[in-house]
Design a protein around this motif. Structure first.
Motif, PDB file in Angstrom:
ATOM      1  N   LEU A  27     -80.909  12.330 -62.477  1.00  0.00           N
ATOM      2  CA  LEU A  27     -79.810  11.671 -63.198  1.00  0.00           C
ATOM      3  C   LEU A  27     -80.272  11.111 -64.533  1.00  0.00           C
ATOM      4  N   TYR A  28     -81.540  10.737 -64.623  1.00  0.00           N
ATOM      5  CA  TYR A  28     -82.054  10.147 -65.862  1.00  0.00           C
ATOM      6  C   TYR A  28     -82.137  11.168 -66.995  1.00  0.00           C
ATOM      7  N   ASN A  29     -82.052  12.461 -66.657  1.00  0.00           N
ATOM      8  CA  ASN A  29     -82.026  13.487 -67.700  1.00  0.00           C
ATOM      9  C   ASN A  29     -80.801  13.331 -68.595  1.00  0.00           C
ATOM     10  N   TYR A  30     -79.749  12.706 -68.060  1.00  0.00           N
ATOM     11  CA  TYR A  30     -78.492  12.614 -68.802  1.00  0.00           C
ATOM     12  C   TYR A  30     -78.395  11.357 -69.668  1.00  0.00           C
ATOM     13  N   ILE A  31     -79.344  10.443 -69.550  1.00  0.00           N
ATOM     14  CA  ILE A  31     -79.287   9.237 -70.374  1.00  0.00           C
ATOM     15  C   ILE A  31     -79.541   9.587 -71.836  1.00  0.00           C
ATOM     16  N   GLY A  32     -80.453  10.496 -72.073  1.00  0.00           N
ATOM     17  CA  GLY A  32     -80.673  11.015 -73.413  1.00  0.00           C
ATOM     18  C   GLY A  32     -80.105  12.419 -73.517  1.00  0.00           C
ATOM     19  N   SER A  33     -80.014  12.933 -74.729  1.00  0.00           N
ATOM     20  CA  SER A  33     -79.494  14.288 -74.900  1.00  0.00           C
ATOM     21  C   SER A  33     -79.842  14.801 -76.285  1.00  0.00           C
ATOM     22  N   ASN A  34     -79.842  16.121 -76.436  1.00  0.00           N
ATOM     23  CA  ASN A  34     -79.986  16.727 -77.758  1.00  0.00           C
ATOM     24  C   ASN A  34     -78.667  17.328 -78.220  1.00  0.00           C
ATOM     25  N   GLN A  35     -77.592  17.024 -77.468  1.00  0.00           N
ATOM     26  CA  GLN A  35     -76.262  17.508 -77.805  1.00  0.00           C
ATOM     27  C   GLN A  35     -75.447  16.402 -78.471  1.00  0.00           C
ATOM     28  N   GLU A  36     -74.704  16.741 -79.492  1.00  0.00           N
ATOM     29  CA  GLU A  36     -73.850  15.749 -80.125  1.00  0.00           C
ATOM     30  C   GLU A  36     -72.827  15.205 -79.133  1.00  0.00           C
ATOM     31  N   SER A  37     -72.500  13.934 -79.278  1.00  0.00           N
ATOM     32  CA  SER A  37     -71.515  13.233 -78.439  1.00  0.00           C
ATOM     33  C   SER A  37     -72.022  12.965 -77.032  1.00  0.00           C
ATOM     34  N   GLU A  38     -73.266  13.317 -76.730  1.00  0.00           N
ATOM     35  CA  GLU A  38     -73.841  13.027 -75.419  1.00  0.00           C
ATOM     36  C   GLU A  38     -75.042  12.105 -75.591  1.00  0.00           C
ATOM     37  N   GLY A  39     -75.440  11.473 -74.502  1.00  0.00           N
ATOM     38  CA  GLY A  39     -76.541  10.513 -74.548  1.00  0.00           C
ATOM     39  C   GLY A  39     -76.008   9.111 -74.798  1.00  0.00           C
ATOM     40  N   LEU A  40     -76.646   8.127 -74.172  1.00  0.00           N
ATOM     41  CA  LEU A  40     -76.175   6.752 -74.323  1.00  0.00           C
ATOM     42  C   LEU A  40     -76.500   6.178 -75.690  1.00  0.00           C
ATOM     43  N   GLN A  41     -77.569   6.642 -76.309  1.00  0.00           N
ATOM     44  CA  GLN A  41     -77.944   6.145 -77.637  1.00  0.00           C
ATOM     45  C   GLN A  41     -78.572   7.282 -78.430  1.00  0.00           C
ATOM     46  N   GLY A  42     -78.444   7.183 -79.742  1.00  0.00           N
ATOM     47  CA  GLY A  42     -79.251   8.030 -80.611  1.00  0.00           C
ATOM     48  C   GLY A  42     -78.643   9.337 -81.054  1.00  0.00           C
TER      49      GLY A  42
END
Length: 307
Positions: free
Chosen positions: A49-64
């Motif tokens: 589940l922690y894989n989804y906290i960050g992301s390299n996709q726009e509009s995804e990831g909790l921060q950044g």
């Protein structure tokens, strides 16, 4: 003769199609091989589940990530702005519309944020179902701890969904049908999140998730306490279902049950901040504008809380 040749060619083709349809991909593992012991259950149903906290996709990831939660929570306020120089950074008026609060239901980026948050909520529900269906492979303590961590992650994502969208559906089952999903008032979602975090906090690891080691980046008890402090600090907002009438309930009259004691929103916020202090954390007072918390009786300034 041609007819015979056609039949001769058709037979191997049919066998080929049959074989292809019955193919077993080598890049996929059988579910029972993924969840065959406690270690694999944790890795694939909890840690994943922690894989989804960050992301390299726009509009995804909790921060950044661009055009996501951070932008909609920052560029829509006076905290930051993106200046447009000529044609640079105009992006079809995206940033200007954010700053001027002109987004609408057709805003694809906002829709993608919604999909992202509820995707993780649904996956969290799936993880809870997996843990429950494989609990014969787990000890009672493992079942309790794995379940608590997933519920805490789900509560975190529900917090962001509630904070951004107000009224959202509360879905706690992976098997729920779409027609059974109903929208809940923001105050209901707020109560659900607080209840979930209060319920699972004692089962979460009492560890610092900002330190290297086995608990780095995980939702631990201090994370739950911080989120509870943040929730109760904003209780006046989150319990107001009619935010257009200009009326709001005072935090002194919003109550919570904290370890068997009845406390108002401000007392509850202070209590959870005190838990964080005892854990070795400090509240920063020079990061943003200060929010002074006062004791209801003495009116003395207790300490300063920032977002």
């Amino acid at each position: 003769m041609k007819t015979i040749i056609k039949y001769i060619l058709a037979v191997p083709l049919m066998l080929c199609f049959s074989s292809c349809l019955d193919e077993h991909p080598k890049d996929q593992l059988d579910q029972e091989a993924i969840y065959n012991n406690a270690d694999n259950i944790y890795k694939n149903a909890v840690a994943s589940l922690y894989n989804y906290i960050g992301s390299n996709q726009e509009s995804e990831g909790l921060q950044g990530t661009c055009r996501g939660i951070y932008d909609y929570n920052t560029l829509t306020t006076d905290e930051a702005m993106i200046p447009i120089r000529g044609g640079d950074w105009y992006d079809g008026g995206l940033w200007e519309n954010m700053y001027q609060h002109k987004w609408n239901a057709n805003d694809i980026n906002l829709y993608n944020v919604w999909k992202y948050l509820f995707k993780v909520i649904v996956i969290s529900n799936q993880s809870l179902s997996i843990i429950d269906s494989h609990k014969t492979l787990l000890s009672a303590e493992q079942t309790r701890d794995f379940t608590a961590e997933v519920r805490a992650v789900r509560a975190l994502f529900y917090y962001y969904a509630m904070d951004m969208f107000g009224r959202v559906p509360i879905v706690t089952s992976y098997d729920v049908k779409l027609e059974q999903v109903t929208q809940s008032e923001r105050s209901e979602v707020f109560k659900f999140i607080v209840d979930e975090l209060q319920d699972v906090a004692p089962q979460l690891a009492d560890e610092h998730s900002n330190k290297e080691g086995n608990y780095y980046g995980r939702v631990t008890r201090p994370v739950a306490n911080f989120l509870l402090a943040k929730l109760t600090l904003n209780a006046e907002i989150y319990t107001d279902d009619n935010w257009t009438d200009g009326k709001r309930q005072d935090g002194k009259s919003i109550y919570f049950n904290v370890n068997g004691e009845k406390k108002n929103a401000w007392e509850t916020c202070i209590w959870y901040c005190e838990q964080l202090r005892q854990e070795g954390y400090e509240l920063e007072s020079d990061y943003a504008s200060n929010f002074a918390v006062h004791n209801e009786n003495s009116k003395e300034n207790i300490f300063t809380i920032v977002r």
